[in-house]
Enzyme design. Structure first.
Site, PDB file in Angstrom:
ATOM      1  N   GLY A   8       0.816  -1.201   0.000  1.00  0.00           N
ATOM      2  CA  GLY A   8       0.000   0.000   0.000  1.00  0.00           C
ATOM      3  C   GLY A   8       0.851   1.252   0.000  1.00  0.00           C
ATOM      4  N   ALA A   9       0.560   2.175  -0.925  1.00  0.00           N
ATOM      5  CA  ALA A   9       1.329   3.412  -1.048  1.00  0.00           C
ATOM      6  C   ALA A   9       0.466   4.626  -0.763  1.00  0.00           C
ATOM      7  CB  ALA A   9       1.958   3.510  -2.438  1.00  0.00           C
ATOM      8  N   TYR A  11      -0.875   7.220   2.594  1.00  0.00           N
ATOM      9  CA  TYR A  11      -0.112   8.070   3.502  1.00  0.00           C
ATOM     10  C   TYR A  11       0.862   7.258   4.351  1.00  0.00           C
ATOM     11  CZ  TYR A  11      -3.360  11.852   2.376  1.00  0.00           C
ATOM     12  OH  TYR A  11      -4.090  12.808   1.709  1.00  0.00           O
ATOM     13  N   ALA A  12       0.397   6.147   4.920  1.00  0.00           N
ATOM     14  CA  ALA A  12       1.243   5.345   5.806  1.00  0.00           C
ATOM     15  C   ALA A  12       2.333   4.626   5.028  1.00  0.00           C
ATOM     16  CB  ALA A  12       0.378   4.340   6.575  1.00  0.00           C
ATOM     17  N   LYS A  35      -1.629  -1.356  -6.127  1.00  0.00           N
ATOM     18  CA  LYS A  35      -2.321  -1.731  -7.360  1.00  0.00           C
ATOM     19  C   LYS A  35      -2.347  -0.601  -8.374  1.00  0.00           C
ATOM     20  CE  LYS A  35      -6.962  -0.679  -5.562  1.00  0.00           C
ATOM     21  NZ  LYS A  35      -8.296  -1.256  -5.246  1.00  0.00           N
ATOM     22  N   GLU A 165     -16.883  18.572   4.680  1.00  0.00           N
ATOM     23  CA  GLU A 165     -16.019  19.234   3.701  1.00  0.00           C
ATOM     24  C   GLU A 165     -16.618  19.158   2.300  1.00  0.00           C
ATOM     25  OE1 GLU A 165     -11.565  19.610   5.160  1.00  0.00           O
ATOM     26  OE2 GLU A 165     -11.948  17.642   4.276  1.00  0.00           O
ATOM     27  N   ASP A 295      -5.064   2.687   7.962  1.00  0.00           N
ATOM     28  CA  ASP A 295      -6.491   2.389   8.095  1.00  0.00           C
ATOM     29  C   ASP A 295      -6.794   0.930   8.402  1.00  0.00           C
ATOM     30  OD1 ASP A 295      -7.477   5.053   7.467  1.00  0.00           O
ATOM     31  OD2 ASP A 295      -6.759   4.683   5.434  1.00  0.00           O
ATOM     32  N   GLN A 313      -3.011  12.126   9.403  1.00  0.00           N
ATOM     33  CA  GLN A 313      -1.992  12.579  10.341  1.00  0.00           C
ATOM     34  C   GLN A 313      -1.443  11.408  11.157  1.00  0.00           C
ATOM     35  OE1 GLN A 313      -1.847  15.675  14.136  1.00  0.00           O
ATOM     36  NE2 GLN A 313      -3.370  16.021  12.549  1.00  0.00           N
ATOM     37  N   LYS A 373      -5.621  25.227   6.165  1.00  0.00           N
ATOM     38  CA  LYS A 373      -5.911  24.028   5.387  1.00  0.00           C
ATOM     39  C   LYS A 373      -5.006  23.956   4.159  1.00  0.00           C
ATOM     40  CE  LYS A 373      -8.476  20.369   4.327  1.00  0.00           C
ATOM     41  NZ  LYS A 373      -8.602  19.181   5.193  1.00  0.00           N
TER      42      LYS A 373
END
Length: 398
Positions: A8-9, A11-12, A35, A165, A295, A313, A373
């Site tokens: 997985g690429a 944020y983490a 993927k 948002e 996640d 974050q 933001k």
């Protein structure tokens, strides 16, 4: 030689790859797998869904920003075999590993609600976000022929952080589409079970957000538990009532909740909503070579004795710590506990407004919050990609 896989690429994952590429011994083979060859800044998906920002402003090629020591492989994970220390793919041969960092990200969660999967539009990635806007514009354009006001009604199911948002962006989109297609005013509707919105923010900021949206014509329905989604309606019951009510519209957007990747369940991990409870060092006690972050992980917050929320974050911080700990295991060093202190929460309310809370006393609303933001967005592009990407795709000048 030591083989490390990062799955997985987001944020983490991309943060783990960057840190591990600098810290791991030179004879370590590091492979970052996703993927898609494109990284998406998913905290900005609401802008794509509302049509207020093109997708290329929140995406970049993964292979162009990772360290030279890290190899990128485009492949879709099918199953992780912890006992065998292998990973199966849908479109690539099986790979083995000595250490693995699982950062597979989120997917939209419909909680098995009747009609949600068939009739609502999930907001998961750039593809789904672009489809949402295409559907919205197509329905508005169709009004000239249909004269059906459901074509002009946009319903956002869920008023969590993303939902709020998105509503802020849709205010601007609605005005632009009304002018473009010469229609009556569009109707933007929010349906949310909770009565206290944005609980991560001070109540005064949450109230500011709700009042701002109402002042722009957004119809807010709180305390409304959705019972099903029909092809042209959201069905709900108000708190304390057994009577079903309906809001009709042809564009129904689903932002109710997310869960981790289904790969977690398929791989046999002990999980809840595809999130795995990990140690303070972010790995599994029985398999310390397996790190799970972002996640798909659940990390206990000692202050609340509940798992930390899934935010970009926190995911970024987990990527840092997981990478350092893998490097430590390879080198025989000490592992670091995951600790987290929030840098604050900032929510956008469209082009020129927002709310921000950096501490219990540092609270902002209006244009100042929107500036914060934009700064956060640029900082994320700089850290996840590089300075050139931030300069090309960032939100400066203000």
């Amino acid at each position: 030689m030591t083989d490390v896989l990062i799955l997985g690429a987001g944020y983490a994952g991309i943060r783990a790859a960057k840190v591990l590429g600098k810290m791991a011994p030179r004879d370590t083979t590091i492979t970052l797998i996703d993927k898609s060859p494109i990284h998406e800044e998913r905290t900005q998906l609401h802008e794509i869904a509302a049509g207020t920002m093109p997708a290329n402003r929140i995406t970049f090629h993964i292979a162009e920003v990772i360290p030279n020591q890290v190899h990128f492989l485009q492949a879709e994970v099918d199953k992780i075999n912890v006992e065998a220390k292998t990973v199966d793919f849908k479109d690539h041969e099986t790979l083995s590993y000595d250490y693995i960092i699982v950062a597979l990200g989120f997917q939209s969660e419909d909680f098995g609600l009747e009609g949600a999967k068939e009739n609502a539009l999930p907001l998961e990635d750039v593809t789904t976000a672009e489809y949402i806007y295409q559907t919205l514009e197509r329905n508005v354009a169709n009004y000239a022929a249909s004269q059906d006001h459901k074509d002009l009604t946009v319903i956002v199911a869920g008023a969590g952080f993303t939902g709020i948002e998105l509503l802020g962006e849709l205010v601007h989109t609605a005005a632009e589409l009304q002018t473009k297609y010469r229609t009556p005013k569009l109707n933007i509707v929010s349906v949310e079970r909770s009565t206290r919105l944005l609980p991560m923010l001070d109540e005064s900021l949450a109230d500011y957000s709700v009042n701002f949206l109402k002042s722009k014509g957004v119809e807010m329905h709180t305390g409304a538990a959705i019972t099903k989604i029909e092809p042209d309606a959201v069905v709900y019951k108000l708190e304390g009532s057994d009577t079903e009510e309906r809001i009709y519209g042809h564009t129904i957007i689903w932002t109710v909740g997310v869960s981790g990747s289904d790969v977690i369940t398929k791989s046999g991990f002990e999980q809840r909503r595809n999130r795995v409870m990990v140690s303070n060092q972010l790995n599994l006690k029985d398999h310390p070579e397996v790190f799970i972050i972002g996640d798909v992980s659940a990390v206990m917050d000692p202050g609340t004795e509940r798992p930390y929320p899934t935010t970009a974050q926190i995911s970024t911080r987990e990527g840092n710590v997981a990478a350092k700990n893998v490097a430590a295991l390879i080198s025989g060093g000490e592992l670091e506990d995951f600790t987290y202190k929030s840098m604050g929460t900032v929510a956008s309310l469209g082009k020129g407004d927002g709310v921000a809370q950096l501490s219990p006393t540092k609270k902002y609303s209006g244009f100042r919050a929107k500036v914060l933001k934009r700064v956060i967005t640029d900082k994320s592009l700089f850290e996840d990609a590089n300075f050139g990407t931030m300069m090309k795709k960032g939100r400066w000048p203000l």
